[in-house]
Structures are given as C-alpha cells and as structure tokens.
Design an enzyme around this catalytic site. Structure first.
Site, mmCIF file in Angstrom:
data_model
loop_
_atom_site.group_PDB
_atom_site.id
_atom_site.type_symbol
_atom_site.label_atom_id
_atom_site.label_comp_id
_atom_site.label_asym_id
_atom_site.label_seq_id
_atom_site.Cartn_x
_atom_site.Cartn_y
_atom_site.Cartn_z
ATOM 1 C CD GLU A 113 -2.348 -0.863 2.956
ATOM 2 O OE1 GLU A 113 -2.267 0.082 3.706
ATOM 3 O OE2 GLU A 113 -3.201 -1.757 2.980
ATOM 4 C CE LYS A 115 5.716 4.724 6.774
ATOM 5 N NZ LYS A 115 5.314 5.920 7.432
ATOM 6 C CG ASP A 117 4.476 12.557 4.799
ATOM 7 O OD1 ASP A 117 4.361 12.216 5.988
ATOM 8 O OD2 ASP A 117 5.370 13.200 4.242
ATOM 9 C CE1 TYR A 225 -3.263 2.627 8.891
ATOM 10 C CE2 TYR A 225 -3.053 4.346 7.117
ATOM 11 C CZ TYR A 225 -2.847 3.950 8.309
ATOM 12 O OH TYR A 225 -2.092 4.644 9.217
ATOM 13 C CE LYS A 312 10.565 6.972 6.906
ATOM 14 N NZ LYS A 312 9.560 7.980 7.677
ATOM 15 C CB CYS A 406 22.859 46.974 1.658
ATOM 16 S SG CYS A 406 21.146 46.661 1.225
ATOM 17 C CB CYS A 409 20.807 51.004 -0.050
ATOM 18 S SG CYS A 409 21.239 50.385 1.712
ATOM 19 C CB CYS A 424 20.447 46.522 5.159
ATOM 20 S SG CYS A 424 20.504 48.037 4.451
ATOM 21 C CB CYS A 430 17.559 50.131 2.318
ATOM 22 S SG CYS A 430 17.900 48.517 1.667
HETATM 23 S S1 IVH Z 1 -0.297 0.255 9.039
HETATM 24 C C1 IVH Z 1 0.294 -1.950 12.916
HETATM 25 N N1 IVH Z 1 -0.638 1.282 6.351
HETATM 26 O O1 IVH Z 1 2.940 4.834 8.955
HETATM 27 C C2 IVH Z 1 0.494 -1.256 11.604
HETATM 28 N N2 IVH Z 1 0.361 2.696 8.308
HETATM 29 O O2 IVH Z 1 5.230 4.350 10.518
HETATM 30 C C3 IVH Z 1 -0.352 -0.138 11.485
HETATM 31 N N3 IVH Z 1 1.045 5.193 7.518
HETATM 32 O O3 IVH Z 1 1.426 4.765 12.401
HETATM 33 C C4 IVH Z 1 0.020 0.729 10.354
HETATM 34 N N4 IVH Z 1 0.154 4.918 5.622
HETATM 35 O O4 IVH Z 1 0.441 6.438 10.713
HETATM 36 C C5 IVH Z 1 -0.093 1.561 7.679
HETATM 37 N N5 IVH Z 1 -0.701 2.210 4.463
HETATM 38 C C6 IVH Z 1 -0.630 2.613 5.471
HETATM 39 C C7 IVH Z 1 -0.081 3.612 6.163
HETATM 40 C C8 IVH Z 1 0.544 3.594 7.468
HETATM 41 C C9 IVH Z 1 0.949 5.635 6.602
HETATM 42 C C10 IVH Z 1 1.581 5.577 8.807
HETATM 43 C C11 IVH Z 1 0.925 5.328 10.248
HETATM 44 C C12 IVH Z 1 1.665 4.510 11.013
HETATM 45 C C13 IVH Z 1 2.984 4.809 10.640
HETATM 46 C C14 IVH Z 1 4.256 3.875 10.702
#
Ligand code: IVH
Length: 670
Positions: A113, A115, A117, A225, A312, A406, A409, A424, A430
C-alpha cells in the site's frame, strides 16, 4: 411552508445529501455538481434553523464545523497504536521477506500500500455510528479529537446498514491534498499568518485546533487501512480493505496483492517514479503480510508487527549547477542569501532557486558559484542545497564571499555577535525596506487597505510617488498624476482614495502594528495599545515602564524605545496625526471592582458551568487578580473545570499548587 412540510423536506434533503456524499466521497462517482450540493446544503441549513426540532442528529450540516472543544481528553487506546519498522534499503526488504518465509516455512503473499504522509487516527464506531476519534499520541494513549474528525467530509458519521460488528475501530491516516495545502498556505501568507512547511504539518496542526469550525474550513481528507474488532470475521488484509470500502469508508485504491517480494519491489519502483502524479504526499510503501493467521503467527516485537515493514523513499534529490548567489533584503533589513540554480526538475516541479539561510550555511557548504550541487526537497516547499559534488568542481572557481555592503543600497551590513543573520541598517533609504514597510502597513492584518496592493506599492515607489507610509496619505493631492499612470483609470483611483480614507478609522492597535516596529506583531501591538492607550504615552514610555507590561520582554522594550527615539518616527507620527489616523485606543478598560484578588495569580483550565472561561478571566481581572499563561511556581491558583487536561493537573500537583473550583473562586469574592 408549514411545520409538517418542513419536517418532510428536512428528512428528504438530509437523506439525499447523505446519498450524494456517499457517491462523491466513497464511490468517487459524484451524482451532482459541487454547486448543487452546496445549494441543497444551504437550503437544509436554513430549514433546520427555522425548525431545529426536526434536525437529524447526523445531519450533513453538522459535518461542517460546530462546537468548541477547549481541551482534548486523553484516551487510552484499546488496541495500542504501534509503529512500523522501516527501511530505505531494498536489501533489507529482501531480508524481511527471508525472515517471514523462514518463520512460516513457505512463501507468503503480501499487500503493498501507499504510505500516506499524514497523521494516524483511530476511529471507533458503535452500531454503525462514529463515536470517537483518537490521535496516535504516544501509542498507548492519544487525544480525543472526535469533533474535529467529524468535520472531514469523507469520513462517514453513520454507516449504512451492513455486516459490520456492533463495535469496531478503524485506523487510517489524515492528510491534506497538496493543492488545498498550497491554496491555504498562500492565503495564510497573505494574511501575515505563519505558513506551514508541508501538508503533513498543516494537517497535524489542524487536527489539534480547539475550534472545530476552524478545522472545517481547512480541507482535510483521510484514507483508512486497518480494522480492529473482537471476533472480526475477516481472513486477510486485502479482504479488510474491501470490507472497509463496502461499509462506506474511503480506502485508497492504489494497493496490490503480491505473490513475491520481487513483485512488491516492482510496486515500490512504480510509485517512486509516479508519486508526484498523486494529489497527496506519500513517503513510502507499506508491505503487509496478507493472511491474518500468518500475521498472528509472526506476532509483534515490543514496538512493531513482525508481519509488516515500510519502505521509505529517500527525499527527492537532483543535481544542478549553482549559477549565482543573490541576496534579498526584507522589510526589517534582514539579508537572505538565495541560490540561483540552473533549472532542474525535482519532485514534479522545476526548481530554480534554493534557500541558503545565512552566511554560516554558505560557509558550512563551502560553496563556489559554478559548483554542481545536490538539491533536496524533503517535504518542504522551498528546496535546499545539501552538498556540493566536489568531484565535478572545475578549477578556478572561487568561494562565495558574503557581501559586506547591502546589495540594494550599498550601506555597510551588520551582524550582531552571536546572530546568524546580516542586517542592512539603512531603514530610511534602502528600497526593499521602504517598499516592504509600506506593503506591511497596507496589509490585511494591519490597515487592510482597499484599492492598493503590494504591486501597486512597488509601482508607486518606482514612480517616485511614495517613499514612506506618510506619503500614502498625500496621494489624494496627486490625483492628476495618478490618473496619468498606466493601468490607473478614474475607477481605480477613486477606489484607492476611498480605501485610504477608510483606513483612517482603523483602530490604534492596527496602526501600531502597521508601523512595523521590530518584534511588535499584532498581539504585542494590541497589548501596547491597551496598556498605554495613546501614541504619546507609548512614545514617551521608558524601557522600564515597557517591561512592566504583561508579556513585554527586554527585546521588545528595547526595540520600541529605539523606534520612538528616531527622528524619522517623530515626523511620521506627526504626519499621520495631521491626516487623522487613530492614534488613541478607544478600548475602555473596566474599572476594577475590588482588590480582593490583588497580587494573586490564576490559570483557568477546562469548561465551567456558571461562567465562560472569558467571563472568569474578566472576574479575576476586575478584582485585581492576574492571569498567567502557564503553570509555574509563580502560580497561586489553578481554577479547574470539567475535562481539564491531565498534564496540567499533574504539573499543578507536582508543584503543590492549590486547585480550586469555579465556586471556590466565586466564594473568594464574597
Ligand atoms: S499500517 C500496525 N498502513 O505510518 C501497523 N500505516 O510508520 C499499522 N501509515 O503509524 C500501520 N500509511 O501512521 C499503515 N498504508 C499504511 C500507512 C500507514 C501511513 C503511517 C501510520 C503508521 C506509520 C508507521
């Protein structure tokens, strides 16, 4: 419309809007346009206002803001919110797969999946109704942000009838789409408010706001998720995503079921190149063992599951040539070095400039103009230079020398000992300082002047029409000259002059803030205006008198004294006075009613039954007491209401500070 008709109409619109929301947010198949949706919503709002008795407790109108939560309750997570092991290395992913395969004795399928942010959230539903939403906090307990989460339009308040358990928790990530982030941040910048570095910070800052109506104005979104429930009749993670979607939750569709780690790596590579095409930020990919039985078999370490890992992505980098370092002078005279780069594509945008912060940073990087440099965008809007590719350095390049004069000026730049920034000091001649000061004066938070904007200020300055704030108010005498300018017709000149005239009614505190005295922001200006009441009193205030004012420290006092000692300030104030600006505070402070609380200090926390917090504050101050901003040894009493934060309570207990109720406080005045 009679009452019975209203009842039926409210019922009908409520149900239609719920269906449209579901179509839009869950199925991503809008059935009507946004405008039509808003018109229906407004109609419902109006009817509910007239006939509140028929409002459905789950009305869509309640989804856009509402009550003020004051402080967040701490909630212990029923299921601890664990983190994930993470890695930047593909080799470590292969090793993760080897560990799993070895422990289970065969190859197991994974779900990959995105991740997201953002920030993690756990939302509890009872009988299909959203009852609580809690942040991650320290993993064991988090903040109850239910009211705020309820403002997120994609999160259902009430699920349609379905096969979900009576009680379950669903976890996911709250985030802000990049476009919304950029728009809101630009608005904040225009209002002189602090801007956020990236969408994640904006989302995190928003979810912690006390006022859910304000949260509702900031468009957050969420993907879910993970489902937690006792006796969940689900066998795999992929199935749980499908089920969550069926129950009405927003689930991101960019996931795959992989038979091998090689397929997972392909998914990772695919999104590494495509991540900029998403409307939101991701910082990696999460790989989870699909089968719940196998997940259970693998179990957990102290911190994270053994059945999942996150890969990551590295901050996105590019290599390009540093063509030139230029120096920008701000309205305060602060000089900021800027790296001008050979344009290069990075994270979906062309980067031409990077920040260099100050002279120390240039020294640290050991930069030469003409160097090949690495530029990085780590979720921040402005990219930064992280290093020089010395292997590519041509001979004959010379190190960047910070200027001594500066660039605007030619006055000598100064740097206070221990400070990183050069200034400055020529604040009267200026150009960028003068333009910046006038722009600040007219800005929304200061004089909020109509008919004139930043570009016009710059244009007028270049045309020698204005060279100080005072000159703005001489523009009415220069109408002919204004009309002769390109882009200025009768209409725009009239608007400008009306805007100027109207600004003369702006309260003293706004004028004071508009003057742009160093360290005097909007809040400090208000404090000073309230305390000294007139510009004359403030102008003659000594350093000692200034630091006696609540929340005015040495730095501010020094700056105010310095500002009002300048001859140019004297002339400016004289001019503004002649033109009729408000230089006195109209705010009349209440006469003290008693001095029964004299020399006593208070902090108020929680919610109260007889008075609002503001009301209690007034009572304390009217009777000679003083409010403090936090709990410290200087505090005499903590007035505690309902739902006060446990951290405050703990701190007050640790310091042995008497904790009193609202009634105790009122009794003190009898
Ligand atoms: S699963 C026990 N799925 O990443 C596992 N986490 O570094 C539960 N996060 O605390 C997390 N996307 O805030 C999961 N597709 C995803 C995610 C995800 C972002 C975040 C989440 C978690 C942190 C872990």
């Amino acid at each position: 419309m009679n009452s019975e008709e209203a009842k039926l109409t409210i019922k009908r619109i409520t149900s239609e809007l719920k269906q449209h929301s579901y179509q839009y947010y869950v199925l991503a198949q809008p059935s009507i346009s946004d405008t039509e949706f808003d018109i229906m919503l407004k109609k419902l709002e109006a009817l509910e206002k007239e006939y509140p008795q028929y409002q459905n407790p789950d009305s869509p109108t309640l989804k856009v803001g509402g009550s003020i939560t004051k402080e967040f309750k701490n909630i212990v997570h029923k299921y601890p919110m664990l983190s994930l092991g993470n890695t930047y290395s593909e080799q470590e992913l292969v090793e993760f797969d080897q560990r799993v395969t070895k422990a289970i004795g065969k190859q197991v399928p994974y779900v990959c999946e995105l991740k997201f942010d953002g920030l993690a959230i756990g939302i509890t539903y009872k009988d299909g109704k959203l009852v609580q939403a809690v942040t991650r906090g320290d993993g064991t307990k988090g903040d109850d942000v239910t009211e705020n989460v309820k403002t997120i339009r994609s999160i259902p308040h009430q699920l349609k009838p379905g096969d979900y358990p009576d009680e379950f928790e669903i976890r996911g990530e709250i985030f802000m789409h990049r476009k919304a982030f950029e728009k809101m941040n630009a608005e904040r910048a225009e209002n002189g408010e602090q801007i956020y570095a990236n969408p994640r910070n904006f989302a995190a800052g928003t979810i912690k706001l006390q006022d859910s109506a304000e949260v509702a104005k900031r468009p957050l979104d969420c993907y879910l998720y993970f489902i937690y429930a006792d006796n969940l009749p689900i066998k795999s993670h992929a199935e749980s995503l499908k089920v969550a979607e069926r129950w009405g939750f927003p689930v991101c569709q960019h996931y795959v079921l992989c038979e091998t780690i090689t397929e997972a790596l392909e998914f990772i590579h695919h999104w590494e190149n495509k991540r900029n095409t998403l409307s939101f930020d991701i910082d990696g990919i999460v790989i989870k063992v699909d089968d719940y039985n196998i997940q259970n078999e693998l179990g957990f370490t102290a911190k994270s599951p053994r059945w999942a890992i996150s890969y990551k992505y590295k901050a996105q980098q590019a290599e390009t040539i540093l063509e030139k370092v230029s120096y920008q002078v701000g309205r305060t005279g602060a000089v900021t070095p800027v790296a001008n780069l050979k344009p290069v594509l990075l994270a979906g945008t062309t980067v031409k400039r990077a920040t260099l912060h100050n002279a120390n940073e240039i020294e640290r990087l050991d930069l030469c103009e003409g160097d090949w440099v690495f530029v990085e965008k780590g979720g921040e809007i402005i990219p930064k230079i992280i290093g020089v590719n010395l292997a590519k350095r041509k001979s004959g390049l010379s190190l960047v020398q910070y200027p001594t004069l500066c660039p605007e000026c030619q006055s000598i730049l100064s740097r206070k000992e221990g400070e990183a920034v050069h200034y400055c000091l020529n604040d009267t001649d200026c150009p960028p300082q003068i333009i910046g000061k006038i722009q600040h004066f007219i800005s929304r938070k200061a004089m909020n002047m109509d008919g004139i904007g930043d570009e016009t200020v710059e244009y007028f300055y270049r045309e020698k029409l204005i060279k100080s704030i005072a000159d703005l108010y001489d523009l009415p005498n220069k109408k002919e000259r204004l009309l002769s300018l390109d882009r200025f017709g009768e209409k725009s000149v009239t608007k400008l002059l009306e805007g100027l005239e109207a600004s003369k009614q702006m309260p003293f505190e706004r004028v004071l803030f508009g003057l742009g005295i160093r360290f005097v922001g909007a809040t400090v200006a208000k404090k000073l205006a309230m305390h000294f009441k007139t510009i004359d009193a403030l102008m003659t205030a000594s350093y000692d008198q200034l630091i006696e004012v609540d929340e005015i420290g040495e730095r501010i006092a020094e700056s105010v004294v310095k500002y009002f000692n300048m001859h140019s300030t004297e002339l400016l104030i004289k001019h503004l006075r002649n033109k009729g600006l408000q230089l006195e505070s109209k705010h009349i402070e209440k006469e003290p009613q008693s001095d029964m609380l004299k020399d006593k200090t208070f902090v108020i926390s929680g919610t109260f039954t007889k008075n609002s917090r503001e009301g209690l504050k007034e009572i304390i101050e009217e009777n000679g007491g003083k409010m403090l901003s936090g709990i410290s040894t200087k505090l005499n009493y903590l007035v505690a209401g309902e739902n006060m934060g446990p951290a405050k309570l703990q701190k007050a207990n640790d310091l042995n500070i008497p904790i009193i109720s609202e009634d105790d406080l009122l009794n003190m005045l009898k």
